[in-house]
Design a protein around this motif. Structure first.
Motif, PDB file in Angstrom:
ATOM      1  N   ARG A 191      50.178  60.228  45.702  1.00 58.23           N
ATOM      2  CA  ARG A 191      51.485  60.567  45.156  1.00 58.23           C
ATOM      3  C   ARG A 191      51.346  61.659  44.099  1.00 58.23           C
ATOM      4  NH1 ARG A 191      53.572  54.382  44.040  1.00 58.23           N
ATOM      5  NH2 ARG A 191      53.414  53.662  46.181  1.00 58.23           N
ATOM      6  N   PRO A 192      52.332  62.544  43.991  1.00 58.25           N
ATOM      7  CA  PRO A 192      52.281  63.567  42.936  1.00 58.25           C
ATOM      8  C   PRO A 192      52.540  62.956  41.572  1.00 58.25           C
ATOM      9  CG  PRO A 192      54.363  63.664  44.089  1.00 58.25           C
ATOM     10  CD  PRO A 192      53.508  62.677  44.841  1.00 58.25           C
ATOM     11  N   SER A 193      52.274  63.728  40.540  1.00 59.71           N
ATOM     12  CA  SER A 193      52.505  63.267  39.174  1.00 59.71           C
ATOM     13  C   SER A 193      53.965  62.925  38.962  1.00 59.71           C
ATOM     14  CB  SER A 193      52.072  64.351  38.183  1.00 59.71           C
ATOM     15  OG  SER A 193      52.314  63.944  36.865  1.00 59.71           O
ATOM     16  N   SER A 194      54.206  61.851  38.212  1.00 61.38           N
ATOM     17  CA  SER A 194      55.564  61.417  37.927  1.00 61.38           C
ATOM     18  C   SER A 194      55.607  60.837  36.530  1.00 61.38           C
ATOM     19  CB  SER A 194      56.009  60.358  38.948  1.00 61.38           C
ATOM     20  OG  SER A 194      57.276  59.839  38.603  1.00 61.38           O
ATOM     21  N   ASP A 195      56.458  61.386  35.684  1.00 60.86           N
ATOM     22  CA  ASP A 195      56.609  60.884  34.322  1.00 60.86           C
ATOM     23  C   ASP A 195      55.281  60.864  33.568  1.00 60.86           C
ATOM     24  OD1 ASP A 195      59.327  60.531  34.665  1.00 60.86           O
ATOM     25  OD2 ASP A 195      59.083  58.489  35.425  1.00 60.86           O
ATOM     26  N   GLY A 196      54.454  61.847  33.821  1.00 63.63           N
ATOM     27  CA  GLY A 196      53.245  61.990  33.029  1.00 63.63           C
ATOM     28  C   GLY A 196      52.051  61.238  33.528  1.00 63.63           C
ATOM     29  N   TYR A 197      52.129  60.588  34.693  1.00 67.56           N
ATOM     30  CA  TYR A 197      50.955  59.921  35.214  1.00 67.56           C
ATOM     31  C   TYR A 197      50.886  60.148  36.714  1.00 67.56           C
ATOM     32  CZ  TYR A 197      54.116  56.261  36.872  1.00 67.56           C
ATOM     33  OH  TYR A 197      55.123  55.566  37.486  1.00 67.56           O
ATOM     34  N   THR A 198      49.703  59.934  37.263  1.00 66.81           N
ATOM     35  CA  THR A 198      49.504  60.060  38.690  1.00 66.81           C
ATOM     36  C   THR A 198      48.831  58.804  39.200  1.00 66.81           C
ATOM     37  OG1 THR A 198      49.217  62.443  38.455  1.00 66.81           O
ATOM     38  CG2 THR A 198      48.505  61.467  40.532  1.00 66.81           C
ATOM     39  N   TYR A 222      53.365  59.139  29.101  1.00 65.33           N
ATOM     40  CA  TYR A 222      54.342  59.403  28.054  1.00 65.33           C
ATOM     41  C   TYR A 222      55.156  58.144  27.753  1.00 65.33           C
ATOM     42  CZ  TYR A 222      53.021  64.155  29.101  1.00 65.33           C
ATOM     43  OH  TYR A 222      52.289  65.300  29.315  1.00 65.33           O
ATOM     44  N   GLY A 223      55.287  57.841  26.469  1.00 67.65           N
ATOM     45  CA  GLY A 223      55.988  56.655  26.029  1.00 67.65           C
ATOM     46  C   GLY A 223      55.102  55.464  25.775  1.00 67.65           C
ATOM     47  N   ALA A 224      53.865  55.485  26.289  1.00 66.47           N
ATOM     48  CA  ALA A 224      52.945  54.375  26.049  1.00 66.47           C
ATOM     49  C   ALA A 224      52.432  54.441  24.619  1.00 66.47           C
ATOM     50  CB  ALA A 224      51.780  54.428  27.028  1.00 66.47           C
ATOM     51  N   GLY A 225      52.282  53.290  23.985  1.00 66.00           N
ATOM     52  CA  GLY A 225      51.802  53.226  22.606  1.00 66.00           C
ATOM     53  C   GLY A 225      51.553  51.793  22.203  1.00 66.00           C
ATOM     54  N   SER A 278      54.336  49.601  23.212  1.00 66.19           N
ATOM     55  CA  SER A 278      54.809  49.745  24.598  1.00 66.19           C
ATOM     56  C   SER A 278      53.614  50.001  25.505  1.00 66.19           C
ATOM     57  CB  SER A 278      55.827  50.877  24.718  1.00 66.19           C
ATOM     58  OG  SER A 278      55.296  52.091  24.187  1.00 66.19           O
ATOM     59  N   ARG A 279      52.763  48.984  25.644  1.00 63.36           N
ATOM     60  CA  ARG A 279      51.564  49.102  26.458  1.00 63.36           C
ATOM     61  C   ARG A 279      51.912  49.016  27.939  1.00 63.36           C
ATOM     62  NH1 ARG A 279      46.948  48.546  23.395  1.00 63.36           N
ATOM     63  NH2 ARG A 279      45.792  48.395  25.351  1.00 63.36           N
ATOM     64  N   ILE A 280      51.048  49.594  28.764  1.00 62.90           N
ATOM     65  CA  ILE A 280      51.140  49.465  30.214  1.00 62.90           C
ATOM     66  C   ILE A 280      50.224  48.308  30.618  1.00 62.90           C
ATOM     67  CG2 ILE A 280      50.811  50.615  32.427  1.00 62.90           C
ATOM     68  CD1 ILE A 280      52.961  51.864  30.606  1.00 62.90           C
ATOM     69  N   THR A 281      50.738  47.340  31.365  1.00 67.39           N
ATOM     70  CA  THR A 281      49.948  46.161  31.715  1.00 67.39           C
ATOM     71  C   THR A 281      49.733  46.083  33.218  1.00 67.39           C
ATOM     72  OG1 THR A 281      50.797  44.921  29.818  1.00 67.39           O
ATOM     73  CG2 THR A 281      49.799  43.644  31.586  1.00 67.39           C
ATOM     74  N   ILE A 282      48.477  45.890  33.610  1.00 68.11           N
ATOM     75  CA  ILE A 282      48.100  45.647  35.007  1.00 68.11           C
ATOM     76  C   ILE A 282      47.565  44.225  35.070  1.00 68.11           C
ATOM     77  CG2 ILE A 282      46.583  46.336  36.901  1.00 68.11           C
ATOM     78  CD1 ILE A 282      46.505  49.147  35.622  1.00 68.11           C
ATOM     79  N   ARG A 283      48.214  43.370  35.864  1.00 69.41           N
ATOM     80  CA  ARG A 283      47.794  41.968  35.940  1.00 69.41           C
ATOM     81  C   ARG A 283      48.251  41.378  37.274  1.00 69.41           C
ATOM     82  NH1 ARG A 283      52.002  39.552  31.394  1.00 69.41           N
ATOM     83  NH2 ARG A 283      53.921  39.870  32.597  1.00 69.41           N
ATOM     84  N   PRO A 284      47.638  40.284  37.703  1.00 66.21           N
ATOM     85  CA  PRO A 284      48.076  39.643  38.940  1.00 66.21           C
ATOM     86  C   PRO A 284      49.409  38.927  38.748  1.00 66.21           C
ATOM     87  CG  PRO A 284      46.359  38.342  37.893  1.00 66.21           C
ATOM     88  CD  PRO A 284      46.477  39.614  37.107  1.00 66.21           C
ATOM     89  N   ALA A 285      50.175  38.827  39.807  1.00 64.64           N
ATOM     90  CA  ALA A 285      51.414  38.062  39.752  1.00 64.64           C
ATOM     91  C   ALA A 285      51.087  36.584  39.564  1.00 64.64           C
ATOM     92  CB  ALA A 285      52.215  38.266  41.035  1.00 64.64           C
TER      93      ALA A 285
END
Length: 231
Positions: A6-13, A46-49, A52-59
């Motif tokens: 996927r192309p870059s979107s909102d500052g991440y790829t 952008y916006g992470a801090g 406002s962390r980005i979380t990767i976890r299992p459902a």
């Protein structure tokens, strides 16, 4: 799902080269066998801090297994304020995250370049013992060094569990740029029945690294040219 690049979107790829099946397992994409099987999260996000962390976890209620077939399974490239949380670090739990990769020299989770203030906790790793693999690897990139990351937990029930690998956790800089301020607490590296092929925790050309309260066991020399050390 099996998603194309996927192309870059909102500052991440997000560049997935693996296939999700039923939301519980990841396998190399059978339609693209010559491409390195890895998921790359590329920053800056952008916006992470800190608030406002980005979380990767299992459902909830899912035992997720990510199986790679290339350089790394999950790669953070210049991505900061990301938490990778397996929720529990026991294989019998109803919710968990396990990472595997059988490729020679493979890395389970790679933090590369200007990837700062990330947390990797409660993830389980099964990597090959004698092929130069590493469960977690922090290293420099074109845009900087990985700084102030926490690889582990706040107690042994929240740390990562590395059942097998050539090297458990690597933090490696260069002669001109040094990863700084990373911490490696409360991980279980090696087990009574599975082993490490070379090193438990390795810190080279990095500054202000704190390594504390880890359990490192069953380290063996899987190849005659391997060094051998707990830390």
């Amino acid at each position: 799902f099996s998603a194309p690049d996927r192309p870059s979107s909102d500052g991440y790829t997000l560049v997935p080269d693996v296939q999700f099946e039923g939301g519980t397992q990841v396998k190399p994409r059978p339609d693209n066998p010559d491409t390195v099987g890895q998921i790359t999260l590329q920053g800056p996000i952008y916006g992470a801090g800190p608030a406002s962390r980005i979380t990767i976890r299992p459902a909830s209620g899912k035992r997720v297994v990510m199986i790679g077939n290339g350089a790394s399974v999950l790669r953070l490239l210049d991505a900061s304020w990301v938490t990778i949380d397996g929720i529990t670090n026991t294989p019998t739990a109803t919710t968990s995250l396990t990472i595997r990769d059988a490729a020679p020299g493979a890395v389970g989770i790679l933090l590369e370049g200007n990837s700062d203030n990330n947390i990797v906790t409660r993830v389980q790793f099964w990597m090959p013992q004698n092929s130069g693999s590493a469960a977690i690897f922090l290293t420099n990139g074109t845009n900087g060094t990985p700084d102030n990351n926490r690889i582990g937990g706040t107690g042994l029930t929240t740390g990562n569990v590395i059942y097998s690998a050539t090297d458990g956790i690597l933090i490696i800089g260069s002669s001109t740029a040094f990863p700084d301020g990373n911490t490696v607490p409360f991980n279980t590296i090696g087990s009574a029945t599975d082993s490490l092929g070379e090193l438990g925790v390795y810190n080279q050309q990095a500054t202000n690294t704190q390594i504390n309260s880890n359990i490192i066991q069953n380290v063996r020399q899987a190849a005659t040219n391997f060094n051998l050390a707990g830390i």
